[in-house]
Design a protein around this motif. Structure first.
Motif, PDB file in Angstrom:
ATOM      1  N   MET A 188      -7.655  14.023  -5.451  1.00  0.00           N
ATOM      2  CA  MET A 188      -7.435  12.957  -4.465  1.00  0.00           C
ATOM      3  C   MET A 188      -6.207  12.118  -4.809  1.00  0.00           C
ATOM      4  O   MET A 188      -5.355  11.885  -3.954  1.00  0.00           O
ATOM      5  N   SER A 189      -6.121  11.653  -6.047  1.00  0.00           N
ATOM      6  CA  SER A 189      -4.961  10.832  -6.441  1.00  0.00           C
ATOM      7  C   SER A 189      -3.666  11.617  -6.300  1.00  0.00           C
ATOM      8  O   SER A 189      -2.645  11.079  -5.862  1.00  0.00           O
ATOM      9  N   ALA A 190      -3.705  12.889  -6.651  1.00  0.00           N
ATOM     10  CA  ALA A 190      -2.504  13.713  -6.555  1.00  0.00           C
ATOM     11  C   ALA A 190      -2.064  13.878  -5.100  1.00  0.00           C
ATOM     12  O   ALA A 190      -0.865  13.770  -4.787  1.00  0.00           O
ATOM     13  N   LEU A 191      -3.006  14.128  -4.196  1.00  0.00           N
ATOM     14  CA  LEU A 191      -2.639  14.297  -2.786  1.00  0.00           C
ATOM     15  C   LEU A 191      -2.158  12.988  -2.182  1.00  0.00           C
ATOM     16  O   LEU A 191      -1.151  12.953  -1.467  1.00  0.00           O
ATOM     17  N   VAL A 192      -2.846  11.896  -2.462  1.00  0.00           N
ATOM     18  CA  VAL A 192      -2.419  10.596  -1.936  1.00  0.00           C
ATOM     19  C   VAL A 192      -1.022  10.258  -2.449  1.00  0.00           C
ATOM     20  O   VAL A 192      -0.156   9.827  -1.680  1.00  0.00           O
ATOM     21  N   SER A 193      -0.774  10.475  -3.720  1.00  0.00           N
ATOM     22  CA  SER A 193       0.550  10.202  -4.297  1.00  0.00           C
ATOM     23  C   SER A 193       1.620  11.058  -3.633  1.00  0.00           C
ATOM     24  O   SER A 193       2.710  10.577  -3.326  1.00  0.00           O
ATOM     25  N   ARG A 194       1.317  12.310  -3.403  1.00  0.00           N
ATOM     26  CA  ARG A 194       2.278  13.229  -2.773  1.00  0.00           C
ATOM     27  C   ARG A 194       2.609  12.791  -1.353  1.00  0.00           C
ATOM     28  O   ARG A 194       3.780  12.710  -0.965  1.00  0.00           O
ATOM     29  N   LEU A 195       1.582  12.484  -0.555  1.00  0.00           N
ATOM     30  CA  LEU A 195       1.822  12.108   0.841  1.00  0.00           C
ATOM     31  C   LEU A 195       2.465  10.726   0.966  1.00  0.00           C
ATOM     32  O   LEU A 195       3.239  10.479   1.892  1.00  0.00           O
ATOM     33  N   ALA A 196       2.143   9.819   0.041  1.00  0.00           N
ATOM     34  CA  ALA A 196       2.715   8.464   0.062  1.00  0.00           C
ATOM     35  C   ALA A 196       4.092   8.424  -0.589  1.00  0.00           C
ATOM     36  O   ALA A 196       4.799   7.420  -0.478  1.00  0.00           O
ATOM     37  N   ASP A 197       4.454   9.488  -1.291  1.00  0.00           N
ATOM     38  CA  ASP A 197       5.726   9.589  -2.015  1.00  0.00           C
ATOM     39  C   ASP A 197       5.878   8.480  -3.052  1.00  0.00           C
ATOM     40  O   ASP A 197       6.950   7.905  -3.230  1.00  0.00           O
ATOM     41  N   ARG A 198       4.765   8.174  -3.714  1.00  0.00           N
ATOM     42  CA  ARG A 198       4.769   7.231  -4.826  1.00  0.00           C
ATOM     43  C   ARG A 198       3.473   7.423  -5.604  1.00  0.00           C
ATOM     44  O   ARG A 198       2.497   7.963  -5.069  1.00  0.00           O
ATOM     45  N   ASP A 199       3.460   6.987  -6.823  1.00  0.00           N
ATOM     46  CA  ASP A 199       2.283   7.172  -7.659  1.00  0.00           C
ATOM     47  C   ASP A 199       1.168   6.235  -7.218  1.00  0.00           C
ATOM     48  O   ASP A 199       1.345   5.018  -7.212  1.00  0.00           O
ATOM     49  N   GLU A 200       0.045   6.801  -6.821  1.00  0.00           N
ATOM     50  CA  GLU A 200      -1.124   6.034  -6.385  1.00  0.00           C
ATOM     51  C   GLU A 200      -2.345   6.525  -7.147  1.00  0.00           C
ATOM     52  O   GLU A 200      -2.517   7.732  -7.318  1.00  0.00           O
ATOM     53  N   CYS A 205     -14.280   5.046  -4.694  1.00  0.00           N
ATOM     54  CA  CYS A 205     -14.501   4.516  -3.340  1.00  0.00           C
ATOM     55  C   CYS A 205     -13.220   3.996  -2.666  1.00  0.00           C
ATOM     56  O   CYS A 205     -13.299   3.342  -1.635  1.00  0.00           O
ATOM     57  N   ALA A 206     -12.072   4.325  -3.232  1.00  0.00           N
ATOM     58  CA  ALA A 206     -10.812   3.993  -2.559  1.00  0.00           C
ATOM     59  C   ALA A 206     -10.666   4.875  -1.321  1.00  0.00           C
ATOM     60  O   ALA A 206     -11.139   6.016  -1.285  1.00  0.00           O
ATOM     61  N   VAL A 207      -9.998   4.331  -0.306  1.00  0.00           N
ATOM     62  CA  VAL A 207      -9.763   5.056   0.940  1.00  0.00           C
ATOM     63  C   VAL A 207      -8.286   4.939   1.292  1.00  0.00           C
ATOM     64  O   VAL A 207      -7.750   3.837   1.391  1.00  0.00           O
ATOM     65  N   ALA A 208      -7.646   6.093   1.467  1.00  0.00           N
ATOM     66  CA  ALA A 208      -6.248   6.137   1.890  1.00  0.00           C
ATOM     67  C   ALA A 208      -6.200   6.609   3.335  1.00  0.00           C
ATOM     68  O   ALA A 208      -6.823   7.618   3.683  1.00  0.00           O
ATOM     69  N   VAL A 209      -5.482   5.867   4.166  1.00  0.00           N
ATOM     70  CA  VAL A 209      -5.368   6.213   5.584  1.00  0.00           C
ATOM     71  C   VAL A 209      -3.899   6.506   5.892  1.00  0.00           C
ATOM     72  O   VAL A 209      -3.040   5.634   5.738  1.00  0.00           O
ATOM     73  N   PHE A 210      -3.636   7.740   6.306  1.00  0.00           N
ATOM     74  CA  PHE A 210      -2.291   8.180   6.675  1.00  0.00           C
ATOM     75  C   PHE A 210      -2.271   8.462   8.169  1.00  0.00           C
ATOM     76  O   PHE A 210      -3.173   9.132   8.686  1.00  0.00           O
ATOM     77  N   THR A 211      -1.219   7.988   8.848  1.00  0.00           N
ATOM     78  CA  THR A 211      -1.100   8.213  10.284  1.00  0.00           C
ATOM     79  C   THR A 211       0.302   8.706  10.614  1.00  0.00           C
ATOM     80  O   THR A 211       1.299   8.104  10.183  1.00  0.00           O
ATOM     81  N   TRP A 212       0.362   9.795  11.361  1.00  0.00           N
ATOM     82  CA  TRP A 212       1.595  10.310  11.942  1.00  0.00           C
ATOM     83  C   TRP A 212       1.437  10.166  13.446  1.00  0.00           C
ATOM     84  O   TRP A 212       0.549  10.773  14.041  1.00  0.00           O
ATOM     85  N   HIS A 213       2.274   9.346  14.081  1.00  0.00           N
ATOM     86  CA  HIS A 213       2.113   9.074  15.507  1.00  0.00           C
ATOM     87  C   HIS A 213       2.508  10.246  16.393  1.00  0.00           C
ATOM     88  O   HIS A 213       2.024  10.357  17.517  1.00  0.00           O
ATOM     89  N   GLU A 214       3.377  11.093  15.893  1.00  0.00           N
ATOM     90  CA  GLU A 214       3.792  12.274  16.646  1.00  0.00           C
ATOM     91  C   GLU A 214       3.731  13.477  15.731  1.00  0.00           C
ATOM     92  O   GLU A 214       3.745  13.348  14.517  1.00  0.00           O
TER      93      GLU A 214
END
Length: 154
Positions: free
Chosen positions: A109-121, A126-135
Motif C-alpha cells: 500500500m505505501s509503495a503504491l501510494v508513494s508511486r502514484l503521489a510521486d512522493r514518499d508516503e 487505517c490510512a486512506v489515500a484518495v486519487f482522482t483523475w478527472h479525465e
C-alpha cells in the motif's frame, strides 16, 4: 473520472502470538478507527462502486466498516493479501468500474501510494489515500499524475 481509494487495514491485535498472521483480528483501536475513517471519507463525497479486500481477517473487518458506510458489498480477493503495488493496481483496474476502493496491507500500500503521489508516503494503519483523475481511463492512472490526491489518517 477515475477514482482510486487505497486503505491500509486498521490496527490489528497481536495478543495471541500463536495466531496465524492471516487470522489476526482488529484490536479495540482498529474497531474504532475503521468506522470513523469510513465516515470521514463519506463526508468528502467519496463512494466507490466496488470495494475490494484482502481475505486477511483484519482487512476484511476494515473493509466491512467501509462497506457499511458506502452501502456497497465487499469483494474479497485472496491475492490482495500482502500484494505488491503492481498487483494492487491491476486488481483495481480489473474491477471494471471507474471508482474502486482497495483494502490491503503494507508494504504494498505505501509503495503504491508513494508511486502514484510521486512522493514518499507512509500508510499508517487505517490510512486512506484518495486519487482522482478527472479525465481519462485506467490506462492513464500509472502514466499521468492524479488531478487530486488526499491522504487521510486516523
Amino acid at each position: 473520472m477515475i477514482q482510486l481509494i487505497l486503505a491500509r487495514h486498521a490496527k490489528s491485535d497481536w495478543a495471541d502470538e500463536g495466531l496465524d498472521d492471516h487470522d489476526r483480528p482488529l484490536n479495540d483501536r482498529g474497531r474504532r478507527d475503521a468506522p470513523a475513517m469510513a465516515r470521514r471519507v463519506v463526508r468528502r463525497g467519496v463512494r466507490p462502486e466496488v470495494l475490494l479486500s484482502s481475505t486477511a481477517l483484519r482487512a476484511r473487518q476494515t473493509a466491512e466498516a467501509f462497506g457499511r458506510a458506502f452501502e456497497v458489498d465487499v469483494v474479497e480477493q485472496a491475492d490482495l493479501y500482502l500484494a505488491d503495488p503492481d498487483h494492487l493496481l491491476a486488481a483495481a483496474r480489473a474491477a471494471g468500474v471507474d471508482e474502486v476502493m482497495v483494502v490491503a496491507h503494507d508494504p504494498g500500500m505505501s509503495a503504491l501510494v508513494s508511486r502514484l503521489a510521486d512522493r514518499d508516503e507512509r500508510m499508517v494503519t487505517c490510512a486512506v489515500a484518495v486519487f482522482t483523475w478527472h479525465e481519462g481511463t485506467w490506462d492513464d492512472v500509472d502514466a499521468t499524475p492524479p488531478d487530486e490526491f488526499e491522504l487521510l489518517t486516523p
